[in-house]
Write an enzyme that holds these catalytic residues in place. Structure first.
Site: not given
Length: 1011
Positions: A835, A730, A713
């Site tokens: 994840d 990020k 993403f």
């Protein structure tokens, strides 16, 4: 005449008459050697178990060996050539082949030989060519082969040979061709290969070779082919290799190499035909001189971190066949940003063109239709391409694949695409396409995959879809399609993967022809305006595993025939107008893992078997007339069982939470420049806020030099904030589907989470960039020692060159387990990470491990194991190799799933073997591979570099034996976590305490040393 002379002549004549003739001595010696050759070949024949062509039938005592099929002899009647290639022979290679002492040429390729290569091959001193490629030969390469001093060709490619490449191969001074590719070789490339000064071909590709590329290879100045692709090589390419001016093939694809390409590469390698460096970690610019090699045929640089623009000069590459620069960070701008396509129209042999997943901007030029008539694959997806698709695309009649998905392409789909009759894969998804689906698509009778989802297409589904008789998957979801669904798509019996028509405006009843989808695995018709009854014929879809018809207006009964779908794993019929009772047959579906019948008008008893025994997997809320088994009074619908009340209360909480999240996300999407109206206010109140300008400056306009990672993403940059703090920034790619959800999930997961082994979220930025586009970023503490994956793969090492020791890996495992234990058991709201993998575990300056990247995380309403999550979305979460088996069957995210991922991570940490390793085929995976060796052969599968000098209690060195015991125990913990059955797995708290116990045992002194 002189008397003495006459006597001498007589005497000589007498002597000659008395001795045997010379030829008889030669025949006798030759016959003996000939018999040796014959016996050797007969012994060879005895180990042949299958000879389909019956070629070896001539090998018998009735004829001499030189008359046998596929055998050639020299002028001394010795066997010099044995040519058995391509006969389909099965069996093993006899050691007696070493008795063919005159053998010069041995061709065994393209057969089915098994077993090992015999050591006796080293006896063949005259051997010049040994070709045993394309067999099933195993074992190691016999070191004795280095005694074949006249060998100029050694080809053992395409076998299952394992072990290390013998260093002694460097003694074969006459060797010109060395092919060991497509085997199972491990270890480093021996520097001694650099001694083979006559070598023209070196092929070591597709093995498990590791370590750096030896600079000694730079001494191979006659080398024409250097192929070492698909290995695990690390480090940089030695600069001397770019000086081998004779190179024609230079292929290092699919390794773990990094560094930059020299800008003058094309001048130093003028004869280059093949340049393959894809699937690595290369950075820097595209070498402009590459376009000076006008004869080059194949350029593959995809899946790296290359930046900048594509230099001019492509128009001079007339012989180009393959050009792949996809999955990098190449940029272009303006309407002419795709002029490289025009340049490539001069490459009349071009068959493969991939520029996908970059940052290329521009309009597709009309010249795209002038590309090579041989072009079969065209990848352009994942860029910033805008404008319409030119009609000239229809001129590329040899295309078998066309992918333009995930761009900004608008306008209508040109009907000319219907001319591409060879097309098998068509991807136009994720754009802004308008208008109707052209009826001319019906001409694409070879199609097997069609993806048009995520556009603004209108109109009806063309009846010409009936021509797709080879179609395997069809996705038209998230458009504005309307009208009824024609029967034609349901007559496509070839469909065996997916039919997705969800999120449209389709109306009317479902055709009875739905029963024709006998081979289909997944069908999604959700979020439409469909009505009428669900046809009983759906019971004929016996391969169905996923079925979703939610958010429609279906009425009537749930067909009892659904009970025929024995492999069904997920069923969603929620938000319809279905009535009647739940078919009892539904309780007999043993594979069913997820069932949503909520918000209907169902009534009567809830079945009491199968999935209905697992309340967490069933959603029945919004059906007030349902009740539990014998507790359900048939006279009154008001008396609902206590169990159902529990479901309703939990459902109400779920709906309330979902409304809150949706409300929050809605305002994030609508935020303006004024920070007062953003939806991140609640989080901003707890964290200092940074502006886009500050992050822009901290990263020097997000310069790729500061890029430290990319994810699903967004991208992560290193930057220094105004207060001097070094941070990891990020930046979310909002054009990527799911980026908003990822942002919400990460904020929610970390809002109240505080733990030493969690990466700290410092703040966030929710703003507009300089182009008035939405901008979202999360600012984390910077972790100076990179990711755990970097250490496992050898991309990071200690100053002395060493990797992680046993104690360091154990400590990392404990850190990760501690973080997960906190998230599962002690956090204010229970969090499932979803994840967990080595790339999401980061190490700080003190080598403390911290878990990060919560973009897929889930908050659970209640802490008890298996309780419903905060959303009903039932999509597969995680990364391939780490996803627990139950998620693949529709299972919801759970703490048990995280435990499985932790187990795989721990096994990877100890073996340095990725769960997606190419060697895992035919149902084999990392867990099964390790379990097969556990416990007695555990050391054979663990990382060979693990056991080093480790200091324990009071400065005493820990013995290798004790370290080995520790490793076995740690592997046992990993296997206990990675069990296929979720119920059989230990908890993360169990794993945490077991690992701490192992560390305590490892560090404490032996009883003998305590005195």
């Amino acid at each position: 005449m002189d008397v003495s002379l006459g006597l001498s002549v007589s005497t000589l004549a007498l002597v000659l008459l008395m001795r045997p003739p010379f030829p008889s001595i030669f025949v006798e010696s030759s016959s003996l050697s000939n018999i040796t050759d014959q016996e050797a070949l007969l012994s060879f024949k005895t180990l042949i178990t299958s000879d389909p062509s019956d070629v070896l039938s001539s090998w018998n005592d009735s004829t001499t060996v030189c008359q046998w099929s596929r055998v050639l002899c020299n002028n001394k009647r010795r066997v010099s050539t044995l040519d058995l290639k391509g006969l389909g022979l099965s069996g093993s290679i006899s050691p007696h082949i070493g008795n063919l002492s005159a053998l010069q040429f041995l061709y065994l390729q393209d057969n089915h030989f098994t077993g090992d290569l015999p050591d006796q091959l080293g006896n063949l001193a005259r051997l010049q060519i040994l070709n045993a490629s394309s067999n099933l030969i195993g074992g190691a390469i016999p070191p004795n082969i280095s005694k074949c001093s006249n060998l100029n060709t050694l080809d053992l490619a395409l076998n299952t040979i394992y072990g290390k490449i013998p260093t002694d191969l460097g003694l074969l001074s006459e060797l010109r061709v060395l092919k060991l590719g497509q085997n199972l070789l491990t270890g480093n490339i021996p520097p001694s290969i650099g001694n083979l000064s006559s070598l023209t071909t070196l092929n070591l590709g597709t093995n498990n070779l590791s370590g750096p590329i030896p600079s000694d290879l730079g001494r191979l100045q006659n080398l024409q082919e250097l192929q070492i692709s698909v290995n695990k090589l690390t480090g940089t390419v030695p600069p001397v290799l770019y000086n081998i001016s004779s190179l024609e093939t230079f292929a290092f694809a699919s390794n773990e190499l990094h560094g930059e390409f020299p800008s003058d590469l094309g001048f130093r390698l003028p004869k280059l035909l093949v340049f393959h460096f894809c699937f690595n970690k290369f950075t820097g610019q595209y070498p402009p001189s590459l376009h000076n090699i006008t004869k080059i045929q194949s350029i593959r640089m995809s899946h790296n971190f290359l930046v900048g623009s594509v230099p001019p000069g492509l128009g001079t590459l007339h012989d180009l066949i393959m050009y792949n620069i996809g999955f990098n960070f190449f940029v272009s701008s303006g309407s002419s940003g795709l002029d490289l396509i025009t340049s490539l129209t001069n490459s009349s042999k071009l068959a493969y063109l991939a520029i996908d997943e970059n940052h290329l901007e521009g309009v597709i030029p009309d010249s795209v239709g002038n590309l090579s008539t041989s072009l079969s694959k065209l990848y352009m997806g994942g860029n910033r391409i805008y404008g319409s698709i030119p009609a000239s695309i229809g001129k590329l009649t040899k295309l078998t694949l066309l992918n333009m998905s995930h761009n900004l392409i608008s306008g209508e789909i040109p009907a000319e695409i219907g001319r591409l009759k060879e097309l098998r894969i068509l991807g136009l998804a994720g754009n802004k396409l308008l208008g109707e689906i052209p009826a001319a698509f019906g001409n694409l009778s070879m199609l097997i995959h069609l993806e048009l989802y995520g556009n603004e297409l209108e109109g009806t589904i063309p009846a010409t879809f009936s021509e797709f008789q080879k179609l395997l998957s069809l996705d038209l979801s998230t458009n504005r399609l309307n009208g009824s669904i024609p029967r034609e798509p349901f007559t496509l019996t070839s469909l065996n993967s997916l039919m997705n028509l969800s999120n449209n405006f389709l109306t009317g009843p479902l055709p009875d022809d739905i029963g024709g989808l006998e081979n289909l695995i997944a069908l999604d018709l959700s979020n439409n305006l469909l009505s009428g009854k669900i046809s009983d014929s759906i019971g004929n879809c016996r391969s169905m595993e996923v079925l979703s018809m939610s958010d429609n207006s279906f009425t009537g009964l749930i067909p009892n025939t659904i009970g025929n779908l024995k492999g069904l794993q997920s069923l969603d019929l929620s938000s319809n107008k279905l009535s009647g009772s739940i078919p009892e047959s539904m309780g007999k579906l043993r594979s069913l893992q997820f069932l949503n019948l909520s918000l209907n008008n169902l009534e009567g008893e809830i079945p009491n078997e199968g999935i209905f025994l697992n309340l967490s997997a069933v959603h029945l809320e919004g059906n007030p007339k349902l009740c539990m088994s014998s507790l359900c009074p048939h006279s009154s619908s008001r008396n609902i069982s206590k169990a159902l009340l529990v479901i309703l209360v939990a459902s109400a909480a779920f709906v309330l939470f979902l409304l809150v999240v949706l409300y929050w996300v809605f305002f994030i999407r609508k935020k303006q420049i004024d920070a007062k109206v953003t939806t991140a206010d609640s989080i901003k109140a707890q964290h200092r806020v940074v502006s886009y300008e500050e992050l822009h400056r901290a990263t020097e306009n997000f310069d790729p030099r500061y890029l430290i990672g990319t994810g699903s993403f967004g991208s992560v940059y290193k930057g220094v904030l105004r207060d001097g703090m070094t941070a990891a920034i990020k930046v979310l790619n909002l054009a990527t589907s799911g980026a908003w959800k990822s942002f919400v999930a990460e904020c929610e997961a970390l809002r109240n989470a505080r733990h030493r082994n969690l990466v700290k979220l410092v703040t966030l930025c929710s703003s507009l960039d300089f182009g008035n586009n939405d901008f979202l970023a999360l600012v984390y503490e910077f972790m100076g020692n990179g990711s755990l994956e970097d250490w496992i793969r050898g991309r990071r090492r200690h100053e002395g060159g060493g990797g992680l020791s046993v104690i360091e890996r154990l400590t990392v495992a404990i850190d990760v387990a501690s973080a997960m234990d906190y998230l599962h058991n002690d956090c204010e709201a229970q969090v499932v990470h979803c994840d967990l993998k080595p790339s999401n575990v980061l190490l700080d300056e003190e080598m403390t491990a911290k878990v990060g990247d919560f973009g897929l995380a889930k908050l659970l309403l209640d802490k008890p194991e298996g309780q419903d999550s905060t959303t009903s979305t039932n999509r597969l979460r995680g990364s391939i190799g780490y996803i627990p088996p139950e998620y693949g069957f529709g299972g919801k995210p759970s703490t048990k799933g995280d435990v499985y991922s932790f187990g795989v991570l721990l096994l990877e940490l100890l073996t340095a073997k990725s769960p997606t390793d190419e060697g895992f085929e035919g149902g084999l995976n990392l867990e099964k591979w390790v379990r097969a060796a556990f416990p007695s052969h555990t050391m054979e599968v663990t990382d060979a570099n693990l056991i080093v000098n480790v200091i324990g209690y009071e400065g005493r060195q820990i013995s290798p034996e004790k370290q080995a015991e520790c490793l076995v125990s740690m592997v046992g913990v990993g296997l206990s976590c990675a069990i296929e059955s979720a119920e059989a797995r230990i908890t993360i708290r169990d794993a945490f305490h077991q690992l701490k116990g192992i560390k305590k045992t490892l560090l404490k002194p032996h009883a003998a040393t305590r005195a």
